[in-house]
Structure formats: C-alpha cells, structure tokens
Design a protein around this motif. Structure first.
Motif, PDB file in Angstrom:
ATOM      1  N   HIS A 383       0.820  -1.214   0.000  1.00  0.00           N
ATOM      2  CA  HIS A 383       0.000   0.000   0.000  1.00  0.00           C
ATOM      3  C   HIS A 383       0.858   1.270   0.000  1.00  0.00           C
ATOM      4  O   HIS A 383       0.368   2.337  -0.376  1.00  0.00           O
ATOM      5  CB  HIS A 383      -0.930   0.000   1.213  1.00  0.00           C
ATOM      6  CG  HIS A 383      -1.935  -1.118   1.181  1.00  0.00           C
ATOM      7  ND1 HIS A 383      -2.947  -1.198   0.257  1.00  0.00           N
ATOM      8  CD2 HIS A 383      -2.069  -2.227   1.964  1.00  0.00           C
ATOM      9  CE1 HIS A 383      -3.668  -2.289   0.470  1.00  0.00           C
ATOM     10  NE2 HIS A 383      -3.147  -2.939   1.516  1.00  0.00           N
ATOM     11  N   ASP A 384       2.126   1.147   0.429  1.00  0.00           N
ATOM     12  CA  ASP A 384       3.016   2.308   0.422  1.00  0.00           C
ATOM     13  C   ASP A 384       3.783   2.436  -0.896  1.00  0.00           C
ATOM     14  O   ASP A 384       4.528   3.390  -1.093  1.00  0.00           O
ATOM     15  CB  ASP A 384       4.027   2.211   1.573  1.00  0.00           C
ATOM     16  CG  ASP A 384       3.345   2.374   2.927  1.00  0.00           C
ATOM     17  OD1 ASP A 384       2.232   2.942   2.967  1.00  0.00           O
ATOM     18  OD2 ASP A 384       3.918   1.905   3.931  1.00  0.00           O
ATOM     19  N   SER A 385       3.605   1.483  -1.801  1.00  0.00           N
ATOM     20  CA  SER A 385       4.355   1.475  -3.058  1.00  0.00           C
ATOM     21  C   SER A 385       3.594   2.217  -4.147  1.00  0.00           C
ATOM     22  O   SER A 385       2.368   2.403  -4.070  1.00  0.00           O
ATOM     23  CB  SER A 385       4.606   0.039  -3.519  1.00  0.00           C
ATOM     24  OG  SER A 385       5.255  -0.702  -2.516  1.00  0.00           O
ATOM     25  N   ASP A 386       4.327   2.637  -5.164  1.00  0.00           N
ATOM     26  CA  ASP A 386       3.680   3.232  -6.336  1.00  0.00           C
ATOM     27  C   ASP A 386       2.728   2.218  -6.948  1.00  0.00           C
ATOM     28  O   ASP A 386       3.043   1.030  -7.046  1.00  0.00           O
ATOM     29  CB  ASP A 386       4.720   3.648  -7.381  1.00  0.00           C
ATOM     30  CG  ASP A 386       5.616   4.771  -6.882  1.00  0.00           C
ATOM     31  OD1 ASP A 386       5.179   5.485  -5.944  1.00  0.00           O
ATOM     32  OD2 ASP A 386       6.739   4.915  -7.406  1.00  0.00           O
ATOM     33  N   ASP A 387       1.559   2.669  -7.363  1.00  0.00           N
ATOM     34  CA  ASP A 387       0.541   1.813  -7.974  1.00  0.00           C
ATOM     35  C   ASP A 387       0.001   0.767  -7.006  1.00  0.00           C
ATOM     36  O   ASP A 387      -0.711  -0.152  -7.424  1.00  0.00           O
ATOM     37  CB  ASP A 387       1.093   1.081  -9.215  1.00  0.00           C
ATOM     38  CG  ASP A 387       1.579   2.050 -10.276  1.00  0.00           C
ATOM     39  OD1 ASP A 387       0.795   2.967 -10.616  1.00  0.00           O
ATOM     40  OD2 ASP A 387       2.713   1.891 -10.758  1.00  0.00           O
ATOM     41  N   GLY A 388       0.363   0.877  -5.684  1.00  0.00           N
ATOM     42  CA  GLY A 388      -0.098  -0.120  -4.723  1.00  0.00           C
ATOM     43  C   GLY A 388       0.430  -1.504  -5.027  1.00  0.00           C
ATOM     44  O   GLY A 388      -0.186  -2.509  -4.672  1.00  0.00           O
ATOM     45  N   PHE A 389       1.620  -1.560  -5.638  1.00  0.00           N
ATOM     46  CA  PHE A 389       2.185  -2.835  -6.083  1.00  0.00           C
ATOM     47  C   PHE A 389       3.689  -2.795  -5.897  1.00  0.00           C
ATOM     48  O   PHE A 389       4.380  -1.984  -6.500  1.00  0.00           O
ATOM     49  CB  PHE A 389       1.828  -3.059  -7.561  1.00  0.00           C
ATOM     50  CG  PHE A 389       2.361  -4.347  -8.129  1.00  0.00           C
ATOM     51  CD1 PHE A 389       1.748  -5.549  -7.859  1.00  0.00           C
ATOM     52  CD2 PHE A 389       3.492  -4.340  -8.941  1.00  0.00           C
ATOM     53  CE1 PHE A 389       2.238  -6.736  -8.391  1.00  0.00           C
ATOM     54  CE2 PHE A 389       3.991  -5.514  -9.466  1.00  0.00           C
ATOM     55  CZ  PHE A 389       3.356  -6.715  -9.200  1.00  0.00           C
ATOM     56  N   SER A 390       4.198  -3.686  -5.033  1.00  0.00           N
ATOM     57  CA  SER A 390       5.628  -3.650  -4.730  1.00  0.00           C
ATOM     58  C   SER A 390       6.467  -4.454  -5.713  1.00  0.00           C
ATOM     59  O   SER A 390       7.655  -4.188  -5.894  1.00  0.00           O
ATOM     60  CB  SER A 390       5.869  -4.197  -3.311  1.00  0.00           C
ATOM     61  OG  SER A 390       5.561  -5.589  -3.264  1.00  0.00           O
TER      62      SER A 390
END
Length: 433
Positions: A383-390
C-alpha cells in the motif's frame, strides 16, 4: 379336477392381454431393434453364421428383451430356460445347471435366460462362469441397468453386450396398428388422442399395449382430454442411484457449460420430475459455478449458494424455482475454467515441491530471535508502493515463479487478465528485467 383357469374364474378360451397376443413369433416381427436383429446387426450376423454366443441384453423396460431371448433359443434349436434374479437363488441355479448338463449329454443345448441379471450378487454371477465357458449353457441376461456398473468384469468378458433402443413414436404407432389388425377394428381415439397415447407409454411397448387394452374397451371415441381422465401417463424412467442419475446430471452440467439455458432447464426438469433430490442438484450447480464460471462471473456462485439456501427454507415445489433461476444464470453466464485449472495445477505443484519454506521477507517476526534470523527483512508494504504494487518475490527461494492462474478473455476475467498483465510488466521493470 378344477383347473387353474377355472379357479381364477377364467376359461382356457379367455381373451389374452394384447401384449401377449401380439408377442412376436419370429425375430423379423420384433419392432424397433433392427440395429441388432437386421442383416447388418451383430445378432443378425451371428444367426446368419449359425452361431450364438452368450450375451447381455441391456435396455429399458418393454422393448423386447425377453421375447428376443425366447426367439433366439428357437432359432438356434436350444431349450429355453428362464429365471428371474429377483426370485431365484443358488439352489435354483444349481438345478438349472444340472439339468443343462444332463440335456447336453443327449445332444440338446440350453439357452438360459436370466431376467434382471444385475440383481445377482458377485458370487452368484461368478457361479455362471464355468458353465458358460464349458458351453453347458448359452447365457442371455437381461438388464435395465448399465452392465459396466452392475455386472462383474469376469462375466462381462465372456458375454457380448447388446444395447436395445427405447421404442420411438413410429415403432409404438406400428404396435398400435398391429393391435388394430389383430382385433379387426380401429382404436376409438381422435388423432390427437392417439398421439397422446403413444406419449403416455414413454417408449415402453408392453405398457402401450396395456393402455390400448383399456382404450379398446371404450364404446365412444375419446379425445385427448377424455383419454387423460381414463389413463395415467407412465412415470419417467429414472433411478436416483443408477445410470439415469449420472446421465441426466451430466446432461445438465454439459448444457450449462455449453451455454444452452433451454436445454439446461429441460434436464433440470427431467431430474425433478424423476424424483431427484433438489438438494443434490443444488450442490452440483454450486460446483459448476466455481468450476466452469469462476471469476468470469463471481455472482454465479453467490446466486447458486442462495438458491440452495432458498430451497432449504422453502422446500418443494416453491424452492425448485430458485434452483431453476441459478441454472439459467449459470447457463447464460460467461464461462471460464481458469480458477479450476489453476487450483488443480497448484495442488500438483504443492505435492511435487514438498516442504519448501516461504522466503524470509514475507515471514512475520514477533520475537527478537526471529528478527535476528532475518524474518521479515526487506518486506515491502504494497500500500506504500507506487501503484499499490511492490513487485516483491513471494515464492520460495528454491523455486522460480510459476504461472498457475491464466484468466480468460471472458466476462469479468477480461479485466483481471489486463490487471495481471500490467502487474507482470511492473514486476519486470522493478527487477530490471
């Protein structure tokens, strides 16, 4: 001395039922089974070669199994001996085999006809083997049940299985014409009532002639409505534990899979009319919603579950409508077996890979010792990553990524496929691939 006929209030000249009066006298008179008895049929070819092997006659009631067996004995010059598996036991079989052996010593062969042969248990069926192998008897068994389910393999390997057809409308109408010729008068029926009489028989020639006996006794011509008051339509042939059960649920399942709502609704109605437990059907529809629709239309599973619950609440017949609604929804929904296929592949992979551990970065570390061992190190919160995808790797360190779920371009799975493709691109970019 009083005869059996007289004690029953009958005389030797008492009229016989139509079914007995019209019993075929030759194999050429048997109706509706040309695929077996005709010159190109397997039984026809055997007789043309002056041979007759042991066989199983498999077919619905009233299509001529007993008659064919009797005529085969006459055609082959064999003594006809009949037993019913319902009323016979080991002692009866022993007497028959002893008599057949004695008969054979005089040069006379025996055709042993066993009606409802599937009713004999495995040990009793095994008892036929030495006498069939030695040629002491030529066995002709009759059954309404699938022989591959009900007869043991040893007996089946020594017998040919011949499938008799349910009598179609033309064959049944031919029987009525024979009855009219035998009695010298026409059935007192309108054309619509005559067609209804054929429909009432449901493919059973013997039952049709039993009904015709009732009709011939009427003085006035009957229309369809009058016939319905006089006679009872035969209940559909359906065995909830036999082959019909499996055939019809297969037809329902495949009709839904083939996106034919009308056919699916028909097979559902056939099962309900035959007395099938609606709860069993509801369970199969739920299974179908996951197996053949899956993520293409997740609502199908919800509707199927609610249909089952509705039936539990309402019972029959009201609750059957909810099952019909679920069947129509499933049949008309977009189809995808991607979830089903992915799950089977995942199970196979799990069995092959054994006890490999998850990677440490996705393990929880509730204690200091676990943290010191690297549990949870490097975990990225999506959730903290860009696009909600790590784009992190969630597979065991010993394994490469494996694609198990391949959503199809159908219904809601189309959007899932697009989303997964975008994630694959992001994952590759984050890893510099």
């Amino acid at each position: 001395m009083t005869s059996l006929f007289e004690s029953a209030g009958l005389s030797d000249g008492a009229p016989l039922p139509l079914a007995e009066r019209l019993r075929p006298q030759t194999l050429d008179d048997v109706i509706g089974q040309d695929h077996l008895l005709g010159p190109e049929g397997p039984i026809g070819r055997m007789l043309a070669q002056d041979r007759l092997s042991s066989c199983i006659l498999w077919g619905p009631p009233g299509v001529g199994k007993t008659t064919i067996a009797r005529l085969l004995a006459g055609r082959a010059g064999l003594e006809f001996v009949a037993l019913s598996a319902v009323f016979s036991g080991v002692g009866d079989l022993r007497k028959v085999f002893d008599a057949a052996k004695a008969r054979r010593e005089t040069g006379q062969g025996t055709l042993l006809f066993v009606d409802e042969i599937h009713r004999f248990n495995k040990a009793q069926q095994d008892g036929f083997l030495p006498f069939v192998e030695a040629g002491t008897v030529t066995l002709v068994g009759a059954t309404t049940e699938n022989p591959s389910f009900e007869l043991n393999a040893a007996l089946l390997s020594r017998c040919q299985v011949f499938v008799l057809n349910r009598l179609d409308a033309d064959a049944l109408d031919g029987l009525l014409a024979r009855a009219e010729k035998e009695l010298g008068r026409a059935l007192p029926l309108t054309q619509d009532a005559r067609a209804q009489l054929v429909d009432f028989a449901d493919g059973d020639g013997r039952y049709l002639l039993t009904l015709a006996d009732e009709v011939f006794a009427q003085k006035a011509e009957l229309d369809a409505a009058s016939l319905s008051k006089l006679l009872q339509k035969r209940a559909p042939v359906y065995d909830k534990s036999g082959e019909a059960h499996y055939n019809l649920i297969s037809a329902l399942h495949k009709s839904m899979r083939g996106s034919d709502p009308d056919a699916a609704l028909y097979w559902l109605a056939r099962m309900i009319a035959g007395g099938e437990d609606p709860r069993y059907i509801a369970r199969r529809v739920i299974r179908f919603a996951s197996e053949d629709i899956g993520a293409a239309d997740p609502v199908a599973l919800m509707i199927s579950m609610e249909a089952a619950r509705s039936y539990e609440r309402l019972g029959s017949p009201e609750g059957e409508l909810a099952i019909a609604q679920a069947v129509l929804h499933c049949a008309s929904a977009p189809k995808s077996n991607a979830v089903y296929t992915a799950w089977k592949a995942a199970l196979r992979l799990a069995k092959e890979t054994g006890s490999v551990a998850p990677p440490k970065n996705i393990l929880n570390a509730p204690t200091k010792m676990m943290k010191s061992l690297g549990y949870g190190a490097g975990y990225e919160y999506d959730h903290d990553s860009d696009d909600g995808f790590s784009g992190a790797d969630y597979w065991p360190d010993e394994m490469d990524r494996v694609t198990l779920y391949a959503p199809k371009d159908a219904g809601r799975e189309r959007a899932i496929a697009e989303r997964m493709a975008r994630w694959a691109d992001l994952r590759a970019a984050k890893r510099g691939n």
